[in-house]
Design a protein around this motif. Structure first.
Motif, short mmCIF file in Angstrom:
data_model
loop_
_atom_site.label_atom_id
_atom_site.label_comp_id
_atom_site.label_asym_id
_atom_site.label_seq_id
_atom_site.Cartn_x
_atom_site.Cartn_y
_atom_site.Cartn_z
N ALA A 141 0.82 -1.21 0.00
CA ALA A 141 0.00 0.00 0.00
C ALA A 141 0.86 1.26 0.00
N LYS A 142 2.07 1.15 0.55
CA LYS A 142 2.98 2.29 0.61
C LYS A 142 4.08 2.21 -0.43
N ASN A 143 4.06 1.17 -1.27
CA ASN A 143 5.08 1.00 -2.31
C ASN A 143 6.49 1.01 -1.71
N THR A 144 6.65 0.33 -0.60
CA THR A 144 7.92 0.39 0.12
C THR A 144 8.33 -1.00 0.59
N VAL A 145 9.63 -1.26 0.49
CA VAL A 145 10.21 -2.47 1.06
C VAL A 145 11.20 -2.04 2.14
N TYR A 146 11.27 -2.85 3.18
CA TYR A 146 12.10 -2.51 4.34
C TYR A 146 13.14 -3.60 4.59
N LEU A 147 14.22 -3.20 5.25
CA LEU A 147 15.19 -4.16 5.75
C LEU A 147 15.52 -3.75 7.18
N LEU A 148 14.99 -4.50 8.14
CA LEU A 148 15.30 -4.26 9.54
C LEU A 148 16.57 -5.02 9.89
N MET A 149 17.56 -4.30 10.35
CA MET A 149 18.87 -4.87 10.62
C MET A 149 19.15 -4.78 12.10
N ASN A 150 19.16 -5.91 12.77
CA ASN A 150 19.43 -5.98 14.21
C ASN A 150 20.79 -6.61 14.47
N SER A 151 21.28 -6.42 15.68
CA SER A 151 22.55 -7.02 16.10
C SER A 151 23.65 -6.77 15.07
N LEU A 152 23.77 -5.54 14.67
CA LEU A 152 24.72 -5.20 13.61
C LEU A 152 26.16 -5.42 14.04
N LYS A 153 26.97 -5.83 13.07
CA LYS A 153 28.38 -6.11 13.28
C LYS A 153 29.20 -5.22 12.35
N PRO A 154 30.46 -4.96 12.70
CA PRO A 154 31.31 -4.16 11.79
C PRO A 154 31.38 -4.73 10.38
N GLU A 155 31.31 -6.05 10.24
CA GLU A 155 31.38 -6.64 8.90
C GLU A 155 30.10 -6.42 8.09
N ASP A 156 29.07 -5.85 8.69
CA ASP A 156 27.88 -5.48 7.93
C ASP A 156 28.05 -4.14 7.22
N THR A 157 29.15 -3.45 7.48
CA THR A 157 29.41 -2.16 6.86
C THR A 157 29.53 -2.30 5.35
N ASP A 158 28.71 -1.54 4.63
CA ASP A 158 28.70 -1.57 3.16
C ASP A 158 27.69 -0.55 2.66
#
Length: 124
Positions: free
Chosen positions: A75-92
């Protein structure tokens, strides 16, 4: 044509959370499966997560399974990515993408439309 615009990136400490959003415009959003990819400097994009057109089917890279959640609001034409417990190797830089396929697609060559990306930096 489908235009995609990501937002929500930023700097976060290890263990923190971010929610990325990708707003779509142009064609009917619910006709497209969506994906999130990441790209390290000088390297090819890597699959992160994907969601089918209806939102009921999802897929994740092994490195993020259990920490990241992909969802969509047609309905909002939107996709989400919830990112929890982030780590330094997730940097990008994280990109969203759209494909007219129905299911959850992991291969980047299957996607026809891409956003400009949003940078995620996780400090140690």
């Amino acid at each position: 044509q489908v235009q995609l615009e990501e937002s929500g990136g930023g700097l976060v400490q290890t263990g923190g959370s971010l929610r990325l959003s990708c707003a779509a415009s142009g064609r009917t959003f619910s006709n497209y499966a969506m994906g999130w990819f990441r790209q390290p400097p000088g390297k090819e994009r890597k699959f992160v997560a994907a969601i089918g057109w209806s939102g009921y089917s999802t897929a994740y890279a092994r490195s993020v399974k259990g920490r990241f959640t992909i969802s969509r609001d047609n309905a909002k034409n939107t996709v989400y990515l919830l990112m929890n417990s982030l780590k330094p190797e997730d940097t990008d830089v994280y990109y969203c993408a759209a494909t007219p396929d129905r299911g959850e697609i992991k291969e980047q060559y299957e996607y026809d439309y891409w956003g400009q990306g949003t940078r995620v930096t996780v400090s140690s």
